[in-house]
Design a protein around this motif. Structure first.
Motif, PDB file in Angstrom:
ATOM      1  N   TYR A  87       2.823  -0.993  -8.981  1.00  0.00           N
ATOM      2  CA  TYR A  87       2.822  -2.287  -8.284  1.00  0.00           C
ATOM      3  C   TYR A  87       3.223  -2.023  -6.839  1.00  0.00           C
ATOM      4  N   GLU A  88       2.755  -2.874  -5.950  1.00  0.00           N
ATOM      5  CA  GLU A  88       3.124  -2.730  -4.543  1.00  0.00           C
ATOM      6  C   GLU A  88       4.094  -3.855  -4.177  1.00  0.00           C
ATOM      7  N   ALA A  89       5.102  -3.521  -3.386  1.00  0.00           N
ATOM      8  CA  ALA A  89       6.155  -4.494  -3.060  1.00  0.00           C
ATOM      9  C   ALA A  89       6.147  -4.846  -1.571  1.00  0.00           C
ATOM     10  N   PHE A  90       6.415  -6.107  -1.293  1.00  0.00           N
ATOM     11  CA  PHE A  90       6.453  -6.618   0.091  1.00  0.00           C
ATOM     12  C   PHE A  90       7.755  -7.386   0.283  1.00  0.00           C
ATOM     13  N   HIS A  91       8.393  -7.138   1.391  1.00  0.00           N
ATOM     14  CA  HIS A  91       9.683  -7.736   1.697  1.00  0.00           C
ATOM     15  C   HIS A  91       9.587  -8.757   2.784  1.00  0.00           C
ATOM     16  N   GLN A  92      10.430  -9.782   2.685  1.00  0.00           N
ATOM     17  CA  GLN A  92      10.613 -10.661   3.837  1.00  0.00           C
ATOM     18  C   GLN A  92      11.993 -10.337   4.392  1.00  0.00           C
ATOM     19  N   GLY A 124      11.553 -16.918   7.633  1.00  0.00           N
ATOM     20  CA  GLY A 124      10.443 -17.184   8.552  1.00  0.00           C
ATOM     21  C   GLY A 124       9.611 -15.958   8.915  1.00  0.00           C
ATOM     22  N   ALA A 125      10.111 -14.750   8.644  1.00  0.00           N
ATOM     23  CA  ALA A 125       9.364 -13.535   8.990  1.00  0.00           C
ATOM     24  C   ALA A 125       8.230 -13.317   7.986  1.00  0.00           C
ATOM     25  N   ALA A 126       7.178 -12.607   8.438  1.00  0.00           N
ATOM     26  CA  ALA A 126       6.063 -12.298   7.542  1.00  0.00           C
ATOM     27  C   ALA A 126       6.502 -11.235   6.528  1.00  0.00           C
ATOM     28  N   HIS A 127       5.933 -11.286   5.341  1.00  0.00           N
ATOM     29  CA  HIS A 127       6.233 -10.255   4.342  1.00  0.00           C
ATOM     30  C   HIS A 127       5.612  -8.925   4.765  1.00  0.00           C
ATOM     31  N   THR A 128       6.374  -7.852   4.584  1.00  0.00           N
ATOM     32  CA  THR A 128       5.938  -6.533   5.024  1.00  0.00           C
ATOM     33  C   THR A 128       5.972  -5.565   3.850  1.00  0.00           C
ATOM     34  N   TYR A 129       5.006  -4.679   3.824  1.00  0.00           N
ATOM     35  CA  TYR A 129       4.929  -3.691   2.743  1.00  0.00           C
ATOM     36  C   TYR A 129       6.128  -2.755   2.758  1.00  0.00           C
ATOM     37  N   VAL A 130       6.756  -2.548   1.593  1.00  0.00           N
ATOM     38  CA  VAL A 130       7.851  -1.580   1.539  1.00  0.00           C
ATOM     39  C   VAL A 130       7.520  -0.355   0.692  1.00  0.00           C
ATOM     40  N   GLY A 131       6.641  -0.504  -0.294  1.00  0.00           N
ATOM     41  CA  GLY A 131       6.263   0.673  -1.075  1.00  0.00           C
ATOM     42  C   GLY A 131       5.948   0.314  -2.515  1.00  0.00           C
ATOM     43  N   SER A 142      15.628  -3.420  -1.885  1.00  0.00           N
ATOM     44  CA  SER A 142      16.536  -4.354  -1.215  1.00  0.00           C
ATOM     45  C   SER A 142      17.995  -4.002  -1.443  1.00  0.00           C
ATOM     46  N   ARG A 143      18.238  -2.952  -2.235  1.00  0.00           N
ATOM     47  CA  ARG A 143      19.617  -2.546  -2.498  1.00  0.00           C
ATOM     48  C   ARG A 143      20.311  -2.216  -1.179  1.00  0.00           C
ATOM     49  N   ARG A 144      19.553  -1.606  -0.271  1.00  0.00           N
ATOM     50  CA  ARG A 144      20.153  -1.103   0.956  1.00  0.00           C
ATOM     51  C   ARG A 144      19.652  -1.783   2.218  1.00  0.00           C
ATOM     52  N   PHE A 145      18.541  -2.499   2.101  1.00  0.00           N
ATOM     53  CA  PHE A 145      17.970  -3.137   3.294  1.00  0.00           C
ATOM     54  C   PHE A 145      17.921  -4.638   3.019  1.00  0.00           C
ATOM     55  N   ALA A 146      18.613  -5.406   3.844  1.00  0.00           N
ATOM     56  CA  ALA A 146      18.702  -6.844   3.621  1.00  0.00           C
ATOM     57  C   ALA A 146      17.317  -7.459   3.560  1.00  0.00           C
ATOM     58  N   CYS A 147      17.128  -8.407   2.669  1.00  0.00           N
ATOM     59  CA  CYS A 147      15.879  -9.138   2.625  1.00  0.00           C
ATOM     60  C   CYS A 147      16.128 -10.504   2.014  1.00  0.00           C
ATOM     61  N   VAL A 148      15.210 -11.442   2.272  1.00  0.00           N
ATOM     62  CA  VAL A 148      15.389 -12.806   1.765  1.00  0.00           C
ATOM     63  C   VAL A 148      14.234 -13.240   0.872  1.00  0.00           C
ATOM     64  N   GLY A 149      13.275 -12.345   0.675  1.00  0.00           N
ATOM     65  CA  GLY A 149      12.151 -12.684  -0.192  1.00  0.00           C
ATOM     66  C   GLY A 149      11.413 -11.428  -0.607  1.00  0.00           C
ATOM     67  N   ARG A 180      -1.482   3.253  12.106  1.00  0.00           N
ATOM     68  CA  ARG A 180      -1.301   4.220  11.021  1.00  0.00           C
ATOM     69  C   ARG A 180       0.162   4.660  10.947  1.00  0.00           C
ATOM     70  N   GLY A 181       0.662   4.835   9.728  1.00  0.00           N
ATOM     71  CA  GLY A 181       2.056   5.266   9.562  1.00  0.00           C
ATOM     72  C   GLY A 181       3.029   4.102   9.504  1.00  0.00           C
ATOM     73  N   LYS A 182       2.602   2.934  10.000  1.00  0.00           N
ATOM     74  CA  LYS A 182       3.462   1.741   9.903  1.00  0.00           C
ATOM     75  C   LYS A 182       3.191   1.055   8.571  1.00  0.00           C
ATOM     76  N   ALA A 183       3.701  -0.178   8.419  1.00  0.00           N
ATOM     77  CA  ALA A 183       3.551  -0.869   7.143  1.00  0.00           C
ATOM     78  C   ALA A 183       2.635  -2.082   7.271  1.00  0.00           C
ATOM     79  N   HIS A 184       1.868  -2.366   6.213  1.00  0.00           N
ATOM     80  CA  HIS A 184       1.023  -3.557   6.187  1.00  0.00           C
ATOM     81  C   HIS A 184       1.892  -4.810   6.259  1.00  0.00           C
ATOM     82  N   THR A 185       1.433  -5.779   7.052  1.00  0.00           N
ATOM     83  CA  THR A 185       2.196  -7.020   7.206  1.00  0.00           C
ATOM     84  C   THR A 185       1.307  -8.216   6.868  1.00  0.00           C
ATOM     85  N   HIS A 186       1.898  -9.226   6.259  1.00  0.00           N
ATOM     86  CA  HIS A 186       1.140 -10.409   5.863  1.00  0.00           C
ATOM     87  C   HIS A 186       0.597 -11.122   7.099  1.00  0.00           C
TER      88      HIS A 186
END
Ligand SMILES: [Fe+2]
Ligand SMILES: [Fe+2]
Ligand SMILES: [Fe+2]
Lengths: 328, 212
Positions: free
Chosen positions: B35-40, B44-51, B70-77, B126-132
């Motif tokens: 499965y692929e995961a996306f973080h907010q 209000g920020a767009a969801h971004t691919y995390v892995g 999200s254990r180590r990087f704050a996220c709200v969605g 390239r090398g960055k993350a996909h963003t909604h």
């Protein structure tokens, strides 16, 4: 990470003559422009093979590296240190997950990688074939092995493969805690009672020889190494990494009044290079090939965990599931 | 003979000592699907691919992704989509726009009766993350991509696009927001909680050690 000590041997894929010259030129131009390679791009076989090997070894090193520190969680002195040790070990296992996925985007499944680890076909960082006798050994691992790993990871994060760089960015952020945590633990012991000092010095003495082999033997400069450097797979030579590590950490060891068990260790002020007794590469080879104090235990523990969890995984498996490799 | 370890718990496992026969290759899907995961990152920020994560189903994937990312990087969605459900365009070079390079859009192989929602993710470099980038209504993946090109395809470089049906995305709910709050007494796992300089300075003064 514990991806140090990679030995990039020439392989049968070294022959670039078999690659499509137009595609190869395009691939090389992309890297030369500083662009990252993404999983669906065309890539030479040598690039794919070496990256799989490197990322897979890195992943195995994280998961096996969690074992010696993991055994100290319950025996760590005090509740706070137990919690911190547990957080660090959990991070390391998380790093393995990230890295297995990055390797998987290149076409080797996690099932294949885990099988190869347990059957001794894939390697992990050789230092974890040594035991952590005391709490002080665990502290030396947390500080200096992680420090070595960070030198390696920071270099590799600038490499050309997108998924590996993305994983390493997350990993490096977490390693900052490992390094501070490890340093704090060592400082605590070194500035503590005479017994504590004695323990940390003894652990340092035990770990120094493996640490000196951590980055692997000097690279033989060959067209093979040159190719991998041009493709930004290998980002720094093993010697460069070792020198950087010594530059950063030997002063931090000495300022605590601890000694390094190598009478020849000194920085040559004219060349700016550290001089040291050549590590015992015969022992390194012997241990990496299976004959170290903990090889059997590390793999047996991993194997048992896999075997005992198998029925749970089978029970949970969705019968309609279909394998697709992760996207990025 | 069983394996003796420095760790009594390992010794108690009674593992066989010495050579053990190789294990059979793990069966396919022993490690599940991905499965692929996306973080907010913030409100209000767009969801971004995390892995990616490996999991037996969507709910477990959500839990694994929460723990892993999200254990180590704050996220709200958090959004989760099965890898299989995401359609991927070709990758183009940095600075290029994939929408402009896709001249022929294939005919859809599957079309729904009514328009449904699709989520569109852009990779800017390239090398960055996909963003909604946003949501479009369409009757097929191909039409969704066309719509996406019309609605948000013009701004700057886009090297790759992911398209996934909204119904295939498991999204964390607004009312569950409190699951993202971390208790403050976890400082022990932050680098900043470790301050050793005072101890080192004091030791150096008392013992006259030097770094070189
Ligand atoms: Fe790590
Ligand atoms: Fe580590
Ligand atoms: Fe670490």
């Amino acid at each position: 990470m514990y991806g140090g000590g990679n030995v990039f041997e020439a392989t049968k894929f070294d022959d670039l003559q078999t690659e499509d010259p137009a595609k190869l030129a395009e691939f090389e131009a992309r890297i030369a422009r500083g662009e990252k390679i993404e999983p669906n791009d065309w890539m030479p076989q040598l690039y794919r093979k070496q990256l799989i090997r490197m990322i897979e070894q890195h992943a195995h090193s994280e998961i096996i590296g969690a074992l010696p520190e993991g055994t100290w969680i319950t025996r760590a002195p005090g509740f706070r240190r137990k919690m911190a040790q547990m957080a660090k070990v959990q991070d390391e296992v998380g790093h393995a997950q990230l890295l297995y996925s990055a390797a998987e985007t290149l076409g080797k499944t996690r099932e294949q990688m885990l099988t190869d680890l347990i059957n001794g076909k894939s390697k992990y960082s050789n230092v974890f074939n040594y035991p952590a006798f005391t709490w002080a050994d665990s502290n030396i691992i947390s500080w200096l092995i992680d420090a070595g790993a960070i030198v390696n990871q920071m270099a590799n994060a600038k490499g050309s493969y997108g998924p590996y760089s993305r994983a390493l960015e997350r990993i490096c952020a977490e390693e900052a805690f490992h390094l501070k945590y490890g340093h704090d633990a060592v400082v605590h012991m070194a500035t503590g009672t005479p017994k504590q000092r004695e323990m940390i010095q003894a652990a340092l003495n035990r770990w120094w020889p493996p640490i000196m082999t951590f980055f692997g033997p000097s690279d033989k400069m060959s067209t093979h190494t040159e190719t991998l450097m041009r493709w930004k797979v290998k980002m720094a030579s093993n010697d460069e990494c070792r020198q950087q590590f010594l530059d950063m950490y030997v002063p931090k060891i000495w300022e605590l009044g601890l000694t390094v068990p190598d009478p020849n260790l000194k920085k040559n002020m004219e060349t700016g290079q550290w001089e040291f007794t050549e590590p015992d590469w015969d022992e390194f080879k012997r241990v990496i090939n299976g004959d170290g104090p903990c090889n059997a235990e590390r793999l047996a523990v991993r194997r048992t965990a896999e075997e005992r969890g198998a029925w749970v995984r089978r029970a949970l498996l969705n019968p309609k599931a279909k394998y697709v490799k992760p996207l990025a | 003979m069983s394996l003796k370890s420095l760790d009594p718990r390992v010794t108690r496992l009674n593992l066989p000592e010495g050579e053990t026969p190789a294990i059979e290759p793990k069966p396919e899907l022993d490690q599940f699907e991905t499965y692929e995961a996306f973080h907010q990152k913030k409100e209000g920020a767009a969801h971004t691919y995390v892995g990616p994560v490996h999991a037996p189903n969507e709910d477990v994937a959500f839990l694994f992704a929460k723990e892993q990312y999200s254990r180590r990087f704050a996220c709200v969605g958090l959004w989760i989509a099965r890898t299989e459900h995401i359609q991927v365009t070709p990758y183009v070079g940095d600075g290029e726009n994939v929408y402009e390079m896709m001249r022929v859009v294939e005919e859809p192989t599957e079309r729904s009766e009514e328009a449904e929602a699709y989520e569109i993710f852009h990779l800017k470099k390239r090398g960055k993350a996909h963003t909604h980038a946003g949501r479009v209504m369409a009757t097929s993946y191909q039409e969704a991509l066309q719509e996406a090109r019309n609605q948000f395809g013009e701004k700057g470089p886009i090297v790759n696009v992911w398209v996934v049906k909204s119904k295939h995305v498991l999204q964390s709910a607004e009312e569950d927001k409190d699951m993202w709050t971390t208790i403050p007494e976890k400082k022990y796992r932050e680098a900043i909680a470790y301050k050793v300089m005072d101890k080192i300075t004091k030791y150096k003064e008392e013992h006259k050690t030097t770094a070189l």
